[in-house]
Every structure is written in C-alpha cells, then in structure tokens.
Scaffold this motif. Structure first.
Motif, PDB file in Angstrom:
ATOM      1  N   SER A   1      40.671  28.594  34.953  1.00  0.00           N
ATOM      2  CA  SER A   1      40.980  29.220  36.240  1.00  0.00           C
ATOM      3  C   SER A   1      40.807  30.730  36.187  1.00  0.00           C
ATOM      4  O   SER A   1      40.409  31.358  37.178  1.00  0.00           O
ATOM      5  N   MET A   2      41.074  31.350  35.037  1.00  0.00           N
ATOM      6  CA  MET A   2      40.818  32.790  34.892  1.00  0.00           C
ATOM      7  C   MET A   2      39.324  33.075  34.981  1.00  0.00           C
ATOM      8  O   MET A   2      38.893  34.049  35.612  1.00  0.00           O
ATOM      9  N   ILE A   3      38.536  32.231  34.341  1.00  0.00           N
ATOM     10  CA  ILE A   3      37.081  32.411  34.391  1.00  0.00           C
ATOM     11  C   ILE A   3      36.580  32.258  35.823  1.00  0.00           C
ATOM     12  O   ILE A   3      35.767  33.060  36.302  1.00  0.00           O
ATOM     13  N   ASP A   4      37.092  31.236  36.518  1.00  0.00           N
ATOM     14  CA  ASP A   4      36.670  31.017  37.912  1.00  0.00           C
ATOM     15  C   ASP A   4      37.048  32.207  38.798  1.00  0.00           C
ATOM     16  O   ASP A   4      36.289  32.590  39.702  1.00  0.00           O
ATOM     17  N   LYS A   5      38.204  32.803  38.541  1.00  0.00           N
ATOM     18  CA  LYS A   5      38.621  33.969  39.326  1.00  0.00           C
ATOM     19  C   LYS A   5      37.692  35.162  39.046  1.00  0.00           C
ATOM     20  O   LYS A   5      37.340  35.918  39.969  1.00  0.00           O
ATOM     21  N   LEU A   6      37.270  35.314  37.812  1.00  0.00           N
ATOM     22  CA  LEU A   6      36.320  36.384  37.484  1.00  0.00           C
ATOM     23  C   LEU A   6      34.963  36.125  38.136  1.00  0.00           C
ATOM     24  O   LEU A   6      34.296  37.059  38.598  1.00  0.00           O
ATOM     25  N   TYR A   7      34.555  34.862  38.166  1.00  0.00           N
ATOM     26  CA  TYR A   7      33.310  34.526  38.875  1.00  0.00           C
ATOM     27  C   TYR A   7      33.431  34.899  40.354  1.00  0.00           C
ATOM     28  O   TYR A   7      32.495  35.449  40.953  1.00  0.00           O
ATOM     29  N   GLU A   8      34.583  34.595  40.941  1.00  0.00           N
ATOM     30  CA  GLU A   8      34.806  34.928  42.349  1.00  0.00           C
ATOM     31  C   GLU A   8      34.692  36.440  42.567  1.00  0.00           C
ATOM     32  O   GLU A   8      34.080  36.904  43.536  1.00  0.00           O
ATOM     33  N   ALA A   9      35.283  37.197  41.651  1.00  0.00           N
ATOM     34  CA  ALA A   9      35.226  38.653  41.767  1.00  0.00           C
ATOM     35  C   ALA A   9      33.799  39.160  41.617  1.00  0.00           C
ATOM     36  O   ALA A   9      33.361  40.071  42.324  1.00  0.00           O
ATOM     37  N   SER A  10      33.057  38.579  40.700  1.00  0.00           N
ATOM     38  CA  SER A  10      31.661  38.983  40.503  1.00  0.00           C
ATOM     39  C   SER A  10      30.841  38.728  41.764  1.00  0.00           C
ATOM     40  O   SER A  10      30.052  39.580  42.193  1.00  0.00           O
ATOM     41  N   ARG A  11      31.028  37.562  42.377  1.00  0.00           N
ATOM     42  CA  ARG A  11      30.275  37.247  43.592  1.00  0.00           C
ATOM     43  C   ARG A  11      30.633  38.198  44.734  1.00  0.00           C
ATOM     44  O   ARG A  11      29.806  38.481  45.605  1.00  0.00           O
ATOM     45  N   ALA A  12      31.866  38.735  44.697  1.00  0.00           N
ATOM     46  CA  ALA A  12      32.283  39.675  45.743  1.00  0.00           C
ATOM     47  C   ALA A  12      31.756  41.084  45.493  1.00  0.00           C
ATOM     48  O   ALA A  12      31.914  41.961  46.348  1.00  0.00           O
ATOM     49  N   GLY A  13      31.174  41.309  44.321  1.00  0.00           N
ATOM     50  CA  GLY A  13      30.608  42.623  44.024  1.00  0.00           C
ATOM     51  C   GLY A  13      31.439  43.477  43.087  1.00  0.00           C
ATOM     52  O   GLY A  13      31.118  44.652  42.873  1.00  0.00           O
ATOM     53  N   VAL A  14      32.510  42.931  42.506  1.00  0.00           N
ATOM     54  CA  VAL A  14      33.317  43.682  41.548  1.00  0.00           C
ATOM     55  C   VAL A  14      32.544  43.797  40.235  1.00  0.00           C
ATOM     56  O   VAL A  14      32.039  42.800  39.704  1.00  0.00           O
TER      57      VAL A  14
END
Length: 699
Positions: free
Chosen positions: A551-564
């Motif tokens: 779930s931490m990895i998925d949250k980082l993926y979400e942040a990456s897709r948002a442009g973080v």
C-alpha cells in the motif's frame, strides 16, 4: 526504453534481497576497495545469506509444506519463488567463491598464505601435529552413525566433517556397502578457524592452516581399527525463526529461552557440502536431514564468514584497509560542562559514525549522576557487549532514580544477550518491561525527566539506530537531542503506552506505529499530491533500509502520477518499480553500498516549498508499519533540517558507490562522467553538511 506493459508492477521482496546481497558481493569484487576490506565484504555476503536462508527461505518452506499456493502481491507462489531463489542463490554462491579464489591469490602476493596441508614442510607439519594433539584432539567428539547410535543433532550453521570409514581387515575387493561406516565430527567453533603456522626459515611470509584441514589430516587418530576412505565438510542451516505464544506465555523470558533451545533443532532448510563429497555420506545427510533440492556443493571452504576474523588478525597490513575514521565529539557539547544546559538553548543533531556515540553514553551518565533528575526511560533493541549505557542505567537505579527500560527480548539473534541485560538491570533495581504482546519494540528513544525551578522539564534523544556502541562505528545513523515540549510530552505518553494501559495518545509531534505511522505517511503524501495538482512545488525524498509494503508503494505510484517528484534512497530490498511510464516515471531509486552500512531513516516532504523533515526508526515494510512499535519524529530546528537535507543531497549525487534501480529490478552503477562524489567520504567532512547550506534543488 521498453514499453510499460513489459514491466511488472512490483519487484519480489526476496529476489530484491538477493540483488542487494549481489551488490555487497560487488564491493568484494571492486578493485578500488582495499584488499582486506574485500575480505570483509565477502564475509558479510555469507552471514547475510545465512540469515536469509534461516528466516525467509525457512518461512517459504513452511508455506510450501502446508500446501499454501496463493501468490503474493508480486505474483509469486511459495513453490515458484523457492525455485527462483535456489537458482539465483546458486549463481551468487559460485560468484562468491570465484571472488574468494581471486582474493586468496592477491593476498598471497602480500605474503599471506592460507595453505593446504601438502604445501607445508616437514617442520611445519610437525608443529601442526603438536597443536592438534595439545589443543584440538581433547575437544573433538567422534559420533558414529549406525543401528545402535542414531544420527546426532547437527547444530545450525556449525561446521562438521562427514567421515566414511572401512574396517582395517576388509578385503580390498570387498566394496559392499555393509563394510562402509559413517561418523560425524564437529569442527569446534570455540577454537580459531585459521591457525598460524610457523614460518619457513628466512621467510617473512605469514602462513595459516584451516582448522578443518588439520582435523582431516589427523582424523585417523579418532578411529583406531578403521581406514579413512573419505572426509568432507558439511554445514546445515535450520529454521531460526522463533514461534512464540505470547498471549499464553506466563513468563515471556522463559518462553523465549525455551524457543532458543529449539532453534538448534529447527527444520533444516539448507545443506552445504564440500565439493566431491563421498556419495555414501551425501545420501546419508540428505536422508537424515530431509533435504533434496536445497543442497549446495561448494568449491572451497564452507562458511566464508571466517574471513572477517582472518582479515582482522593480520598485522602490519594497514595499507590494505580503509583509513581509520575517528569519530569526533560533537562540537556543540565539546566545551560544555553540562549537556542539559546546551539542550535548553538549542536542539543538537548527531550523525554516526562520523560523530561519536560517546555523547549518548555521556547523556545517560550525566543524567544518572544529576541529583535533580527524577526518572530515566529508555528502549533497548540491540545492545553491545559491555554496554556503557546498561551500566549507566544500573547506576541511576542504584542511586534512587526511577529507571524504566523497555528491552526487546525478541530482537532476532540477540535474544540471549538481551535477556542477560534485562536480568542485570532488574538486579540493579530498574523497572524492566519486555514490550507488548505480539509487537516488537523497535523505536529508539530515551527520556530524561528533570526537576527545574519548581517544574519538570523533559529531555529526549530520538535515533534511527540502536543504542549500540559497536554498530555506531559501522552504521550511518542520525540522532536528535531536544527538550522541545511537544516531543517531551509525546515521549512520556509513548512510555506510558508501552509500560501501562494507556489508550492511544493524541500525538503532538510523533507518528507511532502500529496504529498512527502509516496514516501519517499517507497524509503527508496526500498533501504533496494536492500541491502538485495545484501547480505548487511537490516532492518527497526518503531514505530507508527497505521498501516492501504494497500500500505504501501504491501511494507513491499515485503521487508520481500526480506529478510529485520522488527520490528514494533504499539500501536493501525495494519492491517498487521506478521509471515506468504512466506509473512511476517521476520516481528515482538509488542504493548505496559502501564502507559503512547505510542505516538512517529520513523523510523530507516539500510542503509546497516549505520542507518538513523527519527521522524515524521504521522502514517502509509491513512489519515496521503494522507489527512493531516505531516512531517518526519531526526535526523542528531549520538549521538541523538543513543538515539532514545536505546529507541526503550527498547520497543523491553519489556517483561512486550508488547504484540506480531499473524498472526490471536490476541495478546499474550511477554514471561517473562528472567529478567523482562518494557520499560517505564527503560526509566525513563534517563542516560540509553541518555549516554549509547545500540544500536540495526543487525541480
């Protein structure tokens, strides 16, 4: 670049670990690494693999035998994963022994010889025979294996010899198996594995003989009336994970001591045998140990862990070692008569091993002798032998102070030592707590409560590493001294939860696992996502040992897709795939394997241009986030935050010892086209990160 569809979304944790151990092995191969340090890295590879087999592979074997077939989130079932582990481990082991042979040739050019028996002259052999008779023979115990004497208990990770014998009166043509006998001899671990051999006349060379080679040559003395047909070394690795019923255990100490005795009788998970082992001995071992696939034939000495002591015992070869790093005493405390008076004025950040761990010892010693200090509370996870801290805590308790120590006696492979410390502290009058049922206490924190002018003030030390003087010289770790009231209040509340029945606290500054740390991390990442979507600066920089929680990895993926923009410094296991278009193209992952073990856990979130910096005891693994007591603590002082930023900057720009993780799970060395920057060497220049604001660039 390959299309994103050809990449997996996750890298398997155990396969990632093997890649980490391969990076350690690369340090042993690296010609730029001093020769004796290369021996040390080779020894680390062996000890790492031992633990991996006895814990991770053992657990997978348990699942396989129980018929568990469900795939994990990376797509592997226990059955398919074990096959891949065995194949990759065999490759790493073969590579390890190629490196070993290369290093032995190199050290021979320096006049250091690890010789076979036949290369010794008559005088040297006579000397070794005398050593055998006087020192070795009295402690050997031959153990026959036959109908009346069953196969003995073979201890985990100990070295043994399998001896195949024949009766002296057996006819030469009689090759029937009935005339073949087997025995086992343990190579005594209480004796040095490498024996100095008297030098040849007029020679400056240093010669050594392996203990097992000496025993092999003299093995006939143990079996009179028999002829020795073959002698080969073997070694068994057993399941070493403790199985505790903490809820049902009336005395956790006794329960763990009982489990430690069982550890040597754990189910075998790996058999290492000397290359060319006699077929009769091999079949006997495989049959008795119940192993078929997990058998490794080794072309060289078993258990290269001995190389660490071997390298350390060689005199007059300092030119083949790293230059000594002498930790400096922190300048903030160097001229102060009283540490606590310094902390009333400012917070202080330490970074080991460049700054001395003695300041932590002095903090406890000063508190122990201060008549106005009322209480000292501390967590201990892994403690060194002869710990000054333990002696200081005992002194404080004997002087009448209230001393509470949360000792984690479930710290893997340190259980016996921690039990001994716990009993010593109890005898001195300390209140010793053994943690909470079902949870390991992994947080590293000390609280000192002092009476000042009619009120109480709390002084706190929070660290990323263990309170261990020895590893503080070998690991990079950060520590924060502070008397910030919010941190002090949270420290008190945390100890109350660990020792009493307090309900979860409304934390002012800390994020605490297993309940609050993961939600706090998600909240910080969500805020960066919001900043990115609003067009504000958004970034995350995190340093840790391992990243494996889905779930931490998925949250980082979400942040990456948002442009973080996300930069991760992950020394070991990393299950995240960086650089995958549409998933993680904004994530970069580097791993640094160098002289010191990168151990600090640091987090920076951009905060829309206002950096927030935290230090923590926790990696981003499921066990840390859900099954351990961990803390993440903010660094409020902007000057100290900048110091940590400077250290991360060095890591991210390392182009000597850094490897970058590719989306396919492999690692490549960072390009060295520019001026070489080796972050661990740069960090030794303390003014560079303590007094110069290098900063991290916002992209």
């Amino acid at each position: 670049m390959r299309q994103s569809g050809s990449f997996k979304k996750y890298i398997n944790r155990d396969l990632s670990w093997i890649e980490f151990n391969r990076r350690v092995l690369e340090e042993a191969e690296d010609a730029a690494t001093p020769l004796l340090e290369r021996f040390q890295f080779l020894a680390i590879v062996s000890s790492n693999l031992d633990e991996f087999m006895s814990v991770r592979v053992a657990g997978l074997n348990d699942q396989r035998k129980a018929g568990y077939q469900k795939a994990d989130f990376t797509g592997y079932s226990p059955q398919s994963l074990i096959k891949r582990i065995i194949k990759r481990t065999e490759r790493v082991t073969k590579q390890q022994y190629r490196v070993y042979r290369d290093l032995m040739r190199m050290i021979a050019k320096e006049g250091v010889l690890l010789q076979p028996w036949e290369d010794l002259n008559e005088e040297q052999q006579d000397s070794m025979k005398s050593y055998f008779q006087d020192i070795v023979y009295p402690v050997l115990t031959p153990m026959a294996v036959d109908v009346s004497r069953p196969f003995p208990l073979v201890h985990s990770k100990e070295l043994y010899l399998a001896v195949v014998l024949r009766k002296n009166d057996a006819a030469e043509t009689d090759m029937s198996s009935e005339r073949t006998f087997c025995a086992i001899v343990q190579v005594p671990s209480i004796l040095p594995r490498t024996i100095p051999v008297p030098g040849r006349r007029n020679s400056r060379k240093q010669s050594f003989l392996l203990l097992e080679e000496l025993i092999k040559e003299q093995i006939g003395l143990l079996f009179s009336g028999y002829e020795t047909e073959a002698v080969h070394a073997f070694r068994v690795t057993r399941n070493s994970d403790l199985t505790l019923n903490e809820e049902g255990a009336e005395d956790l100490l006794q329960e763990i001591e009982k489990e430690l005795r069982r550890r040597q009788r754990g189910i075998p998970v790996r058999l290492e045998v000397e290359d060319g082992i006699h077929s009769h001995a091999l079949e006997l071992l495989k049959d008795e140990l119940g192993l078929e696939d997990d058998v490794y034939e080794i072309d060289g000495p078993l258990d290269l862990g001995f190389l660490s002591k071997f390298a350390n015992m060689l005199p007059n070869l300092d030119h083949l070692r790293y230059p000594r790093v002498e930790p400096v005493y922190p300048v903030e405390f160097e001229e102060a008569d009283n540490m606590l008076s310094v902390l009333r004025e400012r917070d202080v950040l330490l970074y080991h091993p460049y700054e001395s761990f003695e300041v932590v010892n002095d903090f406890i010693l000063e508190a122990a002798s201060d008549p106005d200090v009322l209480a000292i509370k501390m967590t201990l996870y892994r403690v060194s032998t002869g710990s000054v801290l333990v002696q200081a805590l005992a002194k404080a308790a004997e002087s009448g102070k209230q001393v509470t120590v949360v000792v984690e006696i479930k710290a893997r492979f340190d259980e016996e030592r921690n039990i001994a410390w716990a009993r010593q502290l109890e005898k001195a009058g300390c209140h010793v707590v053994y943690g909470l049922a079902g949870l390991k206490t992994h947080a590293k924190i000390t609280l000192v409560v002092r009476r000042e002018g009619g009120s109480l003030r709390r002084y706190v030390h929070v660290g990323t590493g263990n309170y261990n003087e020895n590893t503080a010289r070998l690991y990079t770790d950060a520590g924060l001294f502070t008397c910030h009231p919010d941190i002090g209040a949270d420290a008190s509340a945390l100890f109350n939860e660990m020792t009493g029945y307090s309900t979860p606290h409304d934390w002012r500054s800390f994020a605490v696992a297993p309940i609050g740390l993961k939600p706090k991390l998600f909240d910080l990442i969500d805020k960066e996502i919001a900043h990115a979507k609003a067009g504000r600066p958004a970034r995350i920089v995190a340093k840790m040992n391992s990243l494996s929680n889905q779930s931490m990895i998925d949250k980082l993926y979400e942040a990456s897709r948002a442009g973080v923009k996300i930069e991760l410094i992950v020394r070991g296991v990393c299950c995240l795939c960086p650089g995958v278009p549409g998933l993680s193209e904004n994530i970069r992952v580097v791993s640094i394997v160098d002289r010191f073990l990168e151990h600090s856990r640091i987090l920076v979130v951009g905060g829309g241009g206002q950096d927030q910096v935290y230090i923590s005891s926790a990696d981003w693994m499921t066990r840390n986030l859900t099954r351990r007591i961990e803390i993440m603590c903010p660094v409020y002082d902007t000057g100290l935050s900048q110091m940590l930023l400077n250290l991360l900057q060095m890591n991210l720009h390392d182009n000597v010892k850094a490897r970058e993780l590719l989306a396919n799970g492999s690692y490549v060395r960072v390009s060295n086209e520019h001026t070489p920057l080796r972050s661990q060497f740069e960090a030794a220049d303390i003014p560079l990160w303590k007094t110069v604001a290098v900063g991290l660039e916002n992209e």
